[in-house]
Motif scaffolding. Sequence first.
Motif, mmCIF file in Angstrom:
data_model
loop_
_atom_site.group_PDB
_atom_site.id
_atom_site.type_symbol
_atom_site.label_atom_id
_atom_site.label_comp_id
_atom_site.label_asym_id
_atom_site.label_seq_id
_atom_site.Cartn_x
_atom_site.Cartn_y
_atom_site.Cartn_z
ATOM 1 N N TRP A 236 0.816 -1.202 0.000
ATOM 2 C CA TRP A 236 0.000 0.000 0.000
ATOM 3 C C TRP A 236 0.858 1.263 0.000
ATOM 4 O O TRP A 236 0.702 2.136 -0.841
ATOM 5 C CB TRP A 236 -0.888 -0.008 1.244
ATOM 6 N N TRP A 268 -8.480 -3.665 6.142
ATOM 7 C CA TRP A 268 -7.648 -3.958 4.974
ATOM 8 C C TRP A 268 -8.478 -4.473 3.808
ATOM 9 O O TRP A 268 -8.293 -4.076 2.669
ATOM 10 C CB TRP A 268 -6.594 -5.016 5.330
ATOM 11 N N LYS A 275 -10.144 -0.441 -3.761
ATOM 12 C CA LYS A 275 -9.100 -0.135 -4.740
ATOM 13 C C LYS A 275 -9.297 -0.949 -6.033
ATOM 14 O O LYS A 275 -9.194 -0.414 -7.132
ATOM 15 C CB LYS A 275 -7.733 -0.439 -4.128
#
Length: 761
Positions: A236, A268, A275
Amino acid sequence: MKLAAARKSILHLPALPKTGRISGLRHFSGEIDDTQKPLPPPPTSFAVPEIVSLLKTTDHNDWISNSQLVEFLHTPPSPTSLLKITRQLGSTEKALHFFEFFKTHSSSSSSNLSSLSFTFQAILEQAMHEEKSDVPGKLFQLFSFAKDRKIPLSINAVTLLMRCFGRAKMLEESISVYNELDSDSRNTNVVNLLLDCLFRGRNIDDGFKVLDEMLKRDSDFPPNNSTVDIVLDAMWKRNWVGRRMSVEEICGLLVRFFEHGVFLDDVWFTKLITKFCRSGKCDKAWDLLHDMMKLGGQVKASSFNALLSGLGREHDFQKMNLLMNEMKEKEVNPDIVTFGIFINHLCKCYRVDEARQVFEKMGGSETDGVLVKPDLVLYNTLIDGLCKVGKQEEGLKLMEKMRLENGYVPNTITYNCLIDGFCKAGEIERSLELFDQMKKDRVVPNVITMNTLLRGMCKLGRVNSAMRFFAEMQEKGLKGDVITYTVLITSFCSVNNIDRAMSLFNEMSENRCLPDAKVYYSLIMGLCQARRTDDASYIGSKAKEAGVGLDIICYNALIGALCRKNKIDEAHKMLKDMEEAGIKPDCYTYNTLISYFSEKGQFTTASRIMKRMIDDGFLPNVVTYGALIHAYCLAGNLDEAMKIFQNMSSAINVPPNTVIYNILIDTLCKSDKVEAAISLLGEMKDKGVRPNTKTYNALFKGLHERNWVEKAFEIMDQMTENACNPDYITMEVLTPWLSDIGETEKLRSFVEGYEVSTSTA
DNA sequence: GTAGGGTTAG
């Protein structure tokens, strides 16, 4: 890197510390690995506090002459007692003296190494707290000291050192610490530290080798939650997603974790799902979520929400429904956000009534055992949904209802939705009333409020009011943004005031407001419509200079404008430009070119382009055939035009639409084949293709040529039946004709009820 | 999870 030649010996592997996170450095000194007790406690004839006090109050040179301390040396203390004592000595220096004292004078040999490593661990802990600057440097010194004297490192000492070196990006040092630890003592946590050091030290390849070892089916160091954290953190922070690692690779890696029973926490997992969806990989996000569930991981509502909103953005309603059913099956309760996504999605599909039903159900009684009270966001969503389908009055009522029933005070978004609703309905006065009401409610308007109102005024042609309003708002300190300028520029272009549009464009840059592709588009389109193609190209090149990539729509518009201006070389240059910018031609581009070349009579070139179009995966559509039919008609080759037309419905299965029929009917009428034109009109009716004003206008002209009054009357009635408005062309044909033959009454009754459009469109 | 701009071809 050799990871583990060690036999797997569970007995020698310490249990995982509860706080395995790398960030827990400060809390470290409190952590004692309880399993670090290889020996039973010896009979203690001394008390730790007593020894500590003696050591602290006596000079270290005198320790050996103190009978109590000598006795202590002869009664081998347990390593943990030594750890405790050393920790309490108050300084690294003292601790080091104690270490020397114990090492030199202790008689116990069997426990010596273990005792020394515990003592040494306490020295490291001391040093870490004592040292004000350069902790890594000091610790490295101590580490070298231990290494030289062959003192084995305790697992906690290794952890401490590796954490410290890892944070300081001292990769070499970390690795040598790791290598000092005897292989039997290595465990997942130490390997995690190694992994973290490698990633921090940017030795990604070795990092992946280590990770790969850990993830093997019969791994000596199976991954744990910290391993996932380390990998994700590295991924990340250093932006690996989509660059170093593809979404597919990340998914593959995570599934290997899942197979070890190691799952991602919801924070997470939600971040990743979001994303993936944002990079257009909803399908992968979908698979990952299902893989995690299949392999026993718990998926929380937040992760479902992330995927739901991704699917919503892709308009994949079917999968949204599937997923929501799965939530129910898995007994994951939807939260307010789940409802928010769902209701918003229904609204965006204009299914506001259903949205409202869901909304009312969730607020009132239980929905499938879940009760969630609507919040302001949900109200706003529904109010916007209502406004978007023209039910702004209901939206307004809902705002009052929410105020009265729930005590929610509308915010800027609430007002913006309603103001936009009334603007889109052309009721600018109501919008302005709401704008005034905002002040009473102490709701501050923002740039969106202003832009919405500006656009409302512009749509009604009140560009000057808009400019005045903009000036007023600027005086009040509200700055325009790129959207403000787009609205105004578009509006000035539409009234053919290119100069004002251009000056606004320049003003925008002065106000440190960066133009984007859309504002360039507006200006370019304005210039094209004003037939200032050269200026349009110039602005296009300016956009390129400014680093603003024009989009396909903009390029198509420019290419089209250049073609219309007969500047095929420039159009070709623009096409090349576009392809160099990485934008591939689409069916609009191809149709524009096909239309250009066929209208020029260059049918061979046109068909070559059509072939390339097909090769590129774009099937010729109704517009493509329309362009060809239109061109053959213009070239006087009606037979070829008709052949294509007939092929459309029979062979190629692209049914002709109104535009196609209009071209043919118009050409037939002009070639004195009115009967054939009328028969095509009949065919339209049979095939359910709606005639429009242009269809009728073409026919009226043909019938006028033949002075075929009866048929004209028949068609006028048909036009009325079809609720098709006559326009000024209809009137231009019919008025003189019917007046001449004394049929003004028929004309009057035909026009009655219509407001004849004066538009030249 | 909620609000505003440009949509090209016959």
